[in-house]
Design a protein around this motif. Structure first.
Motif, short mmCIF file in Angstrom:
data_model
loop_
_atom_site.label_atom_id
_atom_site.label_comp_id
_atom_site.label_asym_id
_atom_site.label_seq_id
_atom_site.Cartn_x
_atom_site.Cartn_y
_atom_site.Cartn_z
N PRO A 309 43.63 -16.67 10.01
CA PRO A 309 43.17 -17.30 8.70
C PRO A 309 41.87 -17.42 8.44
O PRO A 309 41.23 -18.09 7.79
CB PRO A 309 43.85 -18.76 8.92
CG PRO A 309 43.93 -18.89 10.63
CD PRO A 309 44.01 -17.49 10.93
N ARG A 310 41.07 -16.46 9.34
CA ARG A 310 39.50 -16.55 9.20
C ARG A 310 39.24 -15.11 9.79
O ARG A 310 40.00 -14.57 10.21
CB ARG A 310 39.28 -17.60 10.36
CG ARG A 310 39.66 -17.30 11.70
CD ARG A 310 38.60 -17.84 12.76
NE ARG A 310 39.46 -17.76 13.98
CZ ARG A 310 39.60 -16.65 14.73
NH1 ARG A 310 39.17 -15.51 14.29
NH2 ARG A 310 40.36 -16.42 15.68
N PRO A 311 37.88 -14.86 9.54
CA PRO A 311 37.25 -13.40 9.85
C PRO A 311 37.63 -13.41 11.48
O PRO A 311 37.46 -14.45 12.26
CB PRO A 311 35.96 -13.66 9.37
CG PRO A 311 35.96 -14.34 8.27
CD PRO A 311 36.89 -15.49 8.53
N LEU A 312 38.08 -12.22 11.83
CA LEU A 312 38.10 -11.96 13.17
C LEU A 312 36.93 -11.61 14.10
O LEU A 312 35.80 -11.21 13.34
CB LEU A 312 39.16 -10.84 13.55
CG LEU A 312 40.52 -10.61 13.41
CD1 LEU A 312 40.82 -10.85 11.83
CD2 LEU A 312 41.26 -9.50 13.63
N THR A 313 36.74 -11.88 15.19
CA THR A 313 35.62 -11.73 16.06
C THR A 313 35.64 -10.06 16.33
O THR A 313 36.66 -9.40 16.20
CB THR A 313 35.72 -12.31 17.58
OG1 THR A 313 36.89 -12.08 18.23
CG2 THR A 313 35.65 -13.79 17.26
N LYS A 314 34.65 -9.55 16.87
CA LYS A 314 34.58 -8.08 17.40
C LYS A 314 35.71 -7.69 18.23
O LYS A 314 36.50 -6.62 17.93
CB LYS A 314 33.25 -7.75 17.98
CG LYS A 314 32.13 -7.24 17.11
CD LYS A 314 31.06 -6.39 17.70
CE LYS A 314 30.23 -5.90 16.68
NZ LYS A 314 29.03 -7.17 16.43
N GLU A 315 35.87 -8.62 19.19
CA GLU A 315 36.71 -8.34 20.06
C GLU A 315 38.26 -8.46 19.57
O GLU A 315 39.27 -7.60 19.89
CB GLU A 315 36.83 -9.58 21.43
CG GLU A 315 35.37 -9.33 22.29
CD GLU A 315 34.17 -10.01 21.38
OE1 GLU A 315 33.24 -9.40 21.69
OE2 GLU A 315 34.40 -10.77 20.40
N GLU A 316 38.66 -9.44 18.73
CA GLU A 316 39.74 -9.56 18.10
C GLU A 316 40.14 -8.32 17.35
O GLU A 316 41.23 -7.88 17.24
CB GLU A 316 39.80 -10.87 17.26
CG GLU A 316 39.73 -12.09 18.08
CD GLU A 316 39.73 -13.37 17.32
OE1 GLU A 316 39.95 -14.66 17.67
OE2 GLU A 316 39.41 -13.29 16.22
#
Ligand code: SF4
Length: 327
Positions: A309-316
């Motif tokens: 429901p939000r922007p993903l992190t680089k790792e995600e």
């Protein structure tokens, strides 16, 4: 109780506008309203807690609680309502619900000037026009199932309802006339028994009709007919998220789809091109109308996350791309 005196809000929406207490891990970016009705929906979708034969709590939609409030009290929160990117009105099926929807949209429009979606079952074209004139900018008519046969099984004839695949498709076409291309959405639930091939082809067909697809991961809810069914495999869901995203950006067509003997989908075309297209992480976020993030509608905050429901992190992002097994 007159169904226009009260309205339900998703718990996250109620907390964000100050009508309920609680902590928001990820706030909703859409204000989620639902028509209030004493008793259950007249429809009988096998996965839905609001279904006629379900024994689930009446304040549930998917795994989310939807407390009810006086409609006037909600409209008084206009400053906080204006912090949302969109408002969406979920409609149960009961007599004259389309009239109630027109009135609720009219009241939302009086205090809110952003986009308004109405998510409703097939209704007359005239009712759609009334909703648009009251201030609705978009409409959602949920197919939910990826094939006509599954539709019948989970929400149509086999569920003793008058819903049919044909009437839903006809209504989606009527909605394109009333709201215009790019303002009509449908929902597809992955994990109801479709193959990846069936889901992928349906997603592409819908985008070829200029209908947006909101992807949902099947979520079992206590008291529904499907309460003991498992969620879809995360890897399979990731592949379909990738295909939905590429289709929505006209980056693939049905010719680019390849299928393993087990129905698992993969893509022709260059690996680097696909990786590039997926590298923003946006493909793995909640899809549907712009600004609709439906936090934790299909998953617990501790995961696994189906729709971010939000922007993903680089790792995600890296992890999600690997989970597709497309590269
Ligand atoms: S995608 Fe979101 S905003 Fe659009 S109709 Fe569905 S729930 Fe409502």
């Amino acid at each position: 109780m007159n169904s226009l005196e009260r309205v339900r809000l998703s718990l996250g929406t109620a907390i964000k506008i100050g009508l309920s207490e609680g902590r928001l891990d990820v706030p909703p970016t859409t204000a989620f309203f639902m028509t209030f009705h004493e008793g259950k929906c007249t429809a009988n979708c096998a996965f839905c807690p609001q279904a006629r034969e379900s024994t689930s709590k009446s304040d549930r939609l998917s795994r989310i609680a939807w407390p009810d409030f006086p409609l006037s009290e909600v409209m008084n929160q206009k400053q906080r309502l204006r912090t949302f990117q969109r408002a969406c009105l979920q409609c149960l099926n009961y007599p004259n619900v389309d009239d109630d929807a027109v009135e609720i949209v009219r009241q939302i429009r009086q205090v809110y000037d952003g986009a308004i979606s109405v998510c409703i079952h097939p209704v007359a074209k005239a009712s759609m026009e009334n909703m648009r004139e009251a201030g609705a900018t978009d409409i959602g008519i949920a197919l939910d199932a990826c094939t006509a046969g599954l539709f019948d099984k989970v929400k149509g004839r086999k569920r003793k309802t008058r819903y049919s695949w044909e009437s839903h498709m006809k209504s989606l076409n009527a909605a394109l006339d009333v709201f215009g291309r790019g303002h009509v959405t449908t929902h597809l639930i992955i994990g109801l028994g479709e193959t990846e091939a069936e889901a992928a082809k349906m997603v592409l067909q819908l985008y070829s009709m200029d209908i947006r697809v909101g992807l949902f991961a099947f979520t079992s809810v206590e008291g529904t007919s499907l309460e003991n069914e498992p969620p879809p495999s995360l890897s399979s869901y990731r592949r379909l998220q990738a295909i939905r995203y590429l289709a929505s950006n006209r980056l693939i067509s049905e010719d680019d789809l390849r299928f393993n003997p087990d129905g698992r989908v993969h893509l022709s075309g260059s690996i680097s091109g696909i990786r590039e297209s997926l590298s923003s992480g946006e493909p793995f976020m909640t899809s549907g109308c712009p600004g609709c993030n439906r936090p934790y509608y299909n998953e617990r905050p501790r995961g696994p996350m189906y729709n971010y429901p939000r922007p993903l992190t680089k790792e995600e992002i890296q992890e999600a791309i690997e989970e597709t097994k497309l590269l």
